[in-house]
Design an enzyme around this catalytic site. Structure first.
Site, PDB file in Angstrom:
ATOM      1  N   GLY A 123       0.832  -1.203   0.000  1.00 44.34           N
ATOM      2  CA  GLY A 123       0.000   0.000   0.000  1.00 44.34           C
ATOM      3  C   GLY A 123       0.861   1.244   0.000  1.00 44.34           C
ATOM      4  O   GLY A 123       2.033   1.211  -0.389  1.00 44.34           O
ATOM      5  N   SER A 124       0.277   2.327   0.475  1.00 44.40           N
ATOM      6  CA  SER A 124       0.977   3.611   0.425  1.00 44.40           C
ATOM      7  C   SER A 124       2.113   3.672   1.450  1.00 44.40           C
ATOM      8  O   SER A 124       2.109   2.950   2.458  1.00 44.40           O
ATOM      9  CB  SER A 124      -0.021   4.729   0.716  1.00 44.40           C
ATOM     10  OG  SER A 124      -0.607   4.506   1.991  1.00 44.40           O
ATOM     11  N   GLY A 132       2.641   2.353   5.386  1.00 43.60           N
ATOM     12  CA  GLY A 132       3.851   1.658   5.837  1.00 43.60           C
ATOM     13  C   GLY A 132       4.486   2.330   7.041  1.00 43.60           C
ATOM     14  O   GLY A 132       5.043   1.668   7.922  1.00 43.60           O
ATOM     15  N   GLU A 135       5.684  -3.295   1.021  1.00 46.79           N
ATOM     16  CA  GLU A 135       5.680  -3.052  -0.435  1.00 46.79           C
ATOM     17  C   GLU A 135       4.900  -1.766  -0.642  1.00 46.79           C
ATOM     18  O   GLU A 135       3.674  -1.776  -0.784  1.00 46.79           O
ATOM     19  CB  GLU A 135       4.989  -4.214  -1.162  1.00 46.79           C
ATOM     20  CG  GLU A 135       5.700  -5.540  -1.028  1.00 46.79           C
ATOM     21  CD  GLU A 135       6.911  -5.682  -1.949  1.00 46.79           C
ATOM     22  OE1 GLU A 135       7.092  -4.813  -2.827  1.00 46.79           O
ATOM     23  OE2 GLU A 135       7.672  -6.643  -1.790  1.00 46.79           O
ATOM     24  N   CYS A 170       1.955   0.633  -8.772  1.00 49.69           N
ATOM     25  CA  CYS A 170       3.060   1.073  -7.925  1.00 49.69           C
ATOM     26  C   CYS A 170       4.292   1.320  -8.806  1.00 49.69           C
ATOM     27  O   CYS A 170       5.157   2.124  -8.468  1.00 49.69           O
ATOM     28  CB  CYS A 170       3.355   0.043  -6.851  1.00 49.69           C
ATOM     29  SG  CYS A 170       3.549  -1.617  -7.510  1.00 49.69           S
TER      30      CYS A 170
HETATM   31  P1  NAD Z   1      -3.471   2.389   1.181  1.00 49.14           P
HETATM   32  O1  NAD Z   1      -2.208   2.556   1.904  1.00 49.14           O
HETATM   33  O2  NAD Z   1      -4.513   3.419   1.310  1.00 49.14           O
HETATM   34  O3  NAD Z   1      -4.153   0.991   1.619  1.00 49.14           O
HETATM   35  C1  NAD Z   1      -3.486  -0.228   1.444  1.00 49.14           C
HETATM   36  C2  NAD Z   1      -4.011  -1.245   2.443  1.00 49.14           C
HETATM   37  O4  NAD Z   1      -3.566  -0.893   3.746  1.00 49.14           O
HETATM   38  C3  NAD Z   1      -5.534  -1.324   2.532  1.00 49.14           C
HETATM   39  O5  NAD Z   1      -5.916  -2.670   2.661  1.00 49.14           O
HETATM   40  C4  NAD Z   1      -5.845  -0.541   3.801  1.00 49.14           C
HETATM   41  O6  NAD Z   1      -7.051  -0.901   4.415  1.00 49.14           O
HETATM   42  C5  NAD Z   1      -4.646  -0.919   4.654  1.00 49.14           C
HETATM   43  N1  NAD Z   1      -4.329   0.021   5.730  1.00 49.14           N
HETATM   44  C6  NAD Z   1      -4.313   1.367   5.668  1.00 49.14           C
HETATM   45  N2  NAD Z   1      -3.931   1.883   6.854  1.00 49.14           N
HETATM   46  C7  NAD Z   1      -3.680   0.828   7.668  1.00 49.14           C
HETATM   47  C8  NAD Z   1      -3.266   0.715   9.031  1.00 49.14           C
HETATM   48  N3  NAD Z   1      -3.021   1.785   9.789  1.00 49.14           N
HETATM   49  N4  NAD Z   1      -3.121  -0.528   9.547  1.00 49.14           N
HETATM   50  C9  NAD Z   1      -3.358  -1.628   8.801  1.00 49.14           C
HETATM   51  N5  NAD Z   1      -3.778  -1.571   7.516  1.00 49.14           N
HETATM   52  C10 NAD Z   1      -3.939  -0.349   6.955  1.00 49.14           C
HETATM   53  O7  NAD Z   1      -3.085   2.164  -0.377  1.00 49.14           O
HETATM   54  P2  NAD Z   1      -4.031   2.089  -1.655  1.00 49.14           P
HETATM   55  O8  NAD Z   1      -4.552   3.444  -1.970  1.00 49.14           O
HETATM   56  O9  NAD Z   1      -4.981   0.960  -1.517  1.00 49.14           O
HETATM   57  O10 NAD Z   1      -2.972   1.656  -2.768  1.00 49.14           O
HETATM   58  C11 NAD Z   1      -2.157   2.524  -3.483  1.00 49.14           C
HETATM   59  C12 NAD Z   1      -0.772   2.590  -2.889  1.00 49.14           C
HETATM   60  O11 NAD Z   1      -0.211   1.283  -2.774  1.00 49.14           O
HETATM   61  C13 NAD Z   1       0.196   3.367  -3.781  1.00 49.14           C
HETATM   62  O12 NAD Z   1       1.029   4.137  -2.971  1.00 49.14           O
HETATM   63  C14 NAD Z   1       0.979   2.274  -4.487  1.00 49.14           C
HETATM   64  O13 NAD Z   1       2.241   2.671  -4.955  1.00 49.14           O
HETATM   65  C15 NAD Z   1       1.079   1.251  -3.399  1.00 49.14           C
HETATM   66  N6  NAD Z   1       1.319  -0.082  -3.942  1.00 49.14           N
HETATM   67  C16 NAD Z   1       2.550  -0.620  -3.766  1.00 49.14           C
HETATM   68  C17 NAD Z   1       2.835  -1.851  -4.320  1.00 49.14           C
HETATM   69  C18 NAD Z   1       4.193  -2.470  -4.174  1.00 49.14           C
HETATM   70  O14 NAD Z   1       4.320  -3.665  -4.428  1.00 49.14           O
HETATM   71  N7  NAD Z   1       5.228  -1.742  -3.812  1.00 49.14           N
HETATM   72  C19 NAD Z   1       1.849  -2.549  -5.025  1.00 49.14           C
HETATM   73  C20 NAD Z   1       0.589  -1.975  -5.154  1.00 49.14           C
HETATM   74  C21 NAD Z   1       0.344  -0.729  -4.603  1.00 49.14           C
END
Ligand code: NAD
Length: 507
Positions: free
Chosen positions: A239-240, A244, A261, A295
């Protein structure tokens, strides 16, 4: 004849996959398709108590699964790959419905799951350690790899299923139960994948314990239940970078293991000797594919001043002609943005770029479907300087283009951002290529030559450095993160020599 309503298509596709969960729970979490902005289902969210119970179930499953021989565990994954092949069309459609991907990209994501399953089946007979020379006579030293424990998987909306499978297929052959918290924006694909896995589990039989793979539906709070639980040995979170920054320290505080990731701010460099036609096509896919919501999307481009007038007008032409449309109805290359806030983020970044002297081509909202859907023309932005919005990831199809004259300076700009995921150089000059791949070259986890930044294969380890989090998953030796390593020294002599010549004579 009017097209079927999207919620009906969704229900039918979910049924085809074998999902029995209710998709119409009153007061449940709305699942909105970016294709039209309509709600296609409402799901029950797991409570904290239910999340705890699921974690306990996974923990119990671990005690059984870790004792099943790894090649047998591989057999489950082999059956899963068979079931995935049968459901490829339906799962691909679910990805298009929930994430707005083109049919080809939706199917590609399912193919990625099949590929990592095939990889993992072979791996199930190759979870080997080293035998190491010892300094003591009559001794043998070796490494053994054992199952780690419960693996909690958190995924992002833009890849609703492949990253889960990169983790799950490896974890299952490594002897670990999996618990999946998909994005709250794409939970249906997760339920569909679990239903497909359930079919494989039914064929596999009783050796697989109950709760070996589970899905938890909900937002960050549900993810936090896994993150905070000492019972979850490994958290693999996609995720973002913002997410992380919260998850990483929490897992570290309890000495859990973590694969992060996170976001990237990926760039390409076009050198004077590049094959321009190939570069153009690679950049177009890298920057506009998945509507800029990968990503690994190419977000920055450094073009040598001598070829700027060759490539940039050609790119603008490609941008102007690219088809944007409803992925379920047209063969358009670019689908919708995930939601309104993604659109607002794009508008804000373009406004900021303009204020810094950037020239924007494209970026206009397209009237496709209801007002609740957000389709945009991908934008190409010529920037005078590497600054402002260029330095961060805006999750939308914006490509910032800058010129350079000195290769080393271009490399420096290339590396001068937080993200460290993917990178590409377009050149036929051996020296430039090797420098790009060298210790002073790209600082990303993925560094490509004459291909774009996105579209990685499962055979390599996937992940990135710096604010991308440092995690690696999928191929190569990423499996090691799902196991614990023991170093074993065996004394088959009649003496007890101590290492380093230490003596401790108790008489
Ligand atoms: P996001 O961070 O908003 O959410 C990702 C996941 O994290 C969701 O399931 C969300 O519910 C969970 N989450 C959020 N806050 C949390 C917390 N405090 N505790 C536990 N879980 C939590 O990201 P998004 O908008 O769904 O996705 C886009 C982002 O993900 C972009 O920044 C993209 O670059 C990144 N991404 C990275 C990869 C990689 O492999 N590096 C792959 C896909 C997406």
């Amino acid at each position: 004849m009017p097209a079927k309503p999207l919620d009906a298509v969704t229900a039918e596709t979910m049924k085809n996959c074998g999902v029995t969960t209710s998709l119409n729970v009153e007061g449940g979490m709305a699942v909105v398709s970016p294709v039209s902005g309509e709600t296609v289902a409402t799901l029950k969210v797991h409570t904290a108590a239910e999340a705890e119970a699921a974690i306990a179930k996974s923990s119990a499953a671990f005690r059984t699964w870790r004792m099943v021989p790894a090649p047998r565990r591989g057999e489950l994954v082999r059956l899963f790959a068979e079931e995935l092949r049968k459901s490829k069309e339906d799962l691909g459609r679910m990805v298009s419905i929930e994430a707005g991907k083109s049919p080809s990209e939706g199917l590609g994501e399912v193919q990625e799951m099949i590929d990592i399953c095939d990889f993992s089946v072979g791996l199930s007979r190759q979870l080997y350690g080293l035998t190491i020379a010892t300094e003591r006579p009559g001794h043998r030293m070796m490494e053994t790899w054992h199952p780690l424990g419960v693996v909690g998987i958190i995924t992002a909306f833009n890849f609703p299923c492949a990253p889960w499978c990169w983790n799950a297929a490896l974890a299952l052959v490594c002897g670990d139960p999996v618990l999946w918290k998909p994005s709250e924006k794409t939970p249906l694909t997760a339920l569909a994948c679990q239903a497909v896995l359930d079919r494989a589990l039914a064929r596999f039989g009783k050796e697989a314990p109950e709760g070996l793979s589970q899905v938890l539906i909900g937002g960050p709070a549900v993810g936090e239940a896994m993150v905070d639980s000492e019972t979850v040995a490994l958290i693999s979170a996609t995720g973002s970078t913002r997410m992380g920054r919260i998850v990483g320290p929490k897992v570290a505080a309890r000495f859990g293991k973590c694969i992060l990731e996170l976001g990237g701010n990926n760039a390409g460099i076009v050198c004077p000797s590049a094959d321009m036609d190939m570069a153009l096509r690679a950049i177009a896919f890298g920057a506009m594919g998945t509507a800029g919501q990968r990503c690994t999307t190419m977000r920055r481009l450094f073009v040598h001043e001598s070829v700027y007038d060759q490539i940039v007008p050609a790119l603008k032409k490609a941008y102007a002609s690219v088809s944007v449309g409803n992925p379920l109805e047209t063969p358009a290359l670019v689908g919708p943005l995930i939601d309104k806030s993604a659109y607002e983020g794009m508008v804000a970044a373009l406004d900021e770029a303009k204020a810094l002297g950037g020239t924007v081509d494209g970026g206009e909202r397209q009237k496709i479907g209801p007002d609740t859907a957000y389709y945009v023309k991908p934008a190409i932005v010529e920037m005078p300087k590497h600054e402002g919005p260029v330095l961060r990831e805006t999750f939308a199809p914006i490509l910032y283009v800058m010129t350079y004259s000195d290769f080393d300076a271009a490399l420096e700009m290339h590396n001068a951002v937080g993200g460290g995921l993917s990178s590409a150089i377009f050149t036929t000059d051996l020296r430039e290529m090797e420098v790009f791949l060298s210790a002073k070259g790209s600082d990303c986890g993925i560094a490509n030559v004459n291909i774009g930044t996105s579209g990685a294969e499962i055979g390599g380890a996937f992940g990135g450095e710096k604010e991308t989090g440092g995690g690696r998953e999928s191929g190569s030796d990423a499996w090691r993160a799902y196991m614990r390593r023991a170093t074993n020294t065996i004394n088959y002599s009649t003496e007890l020599p101590l290492a380093q010549g230490v003596t401790f004579d108790i008489g």
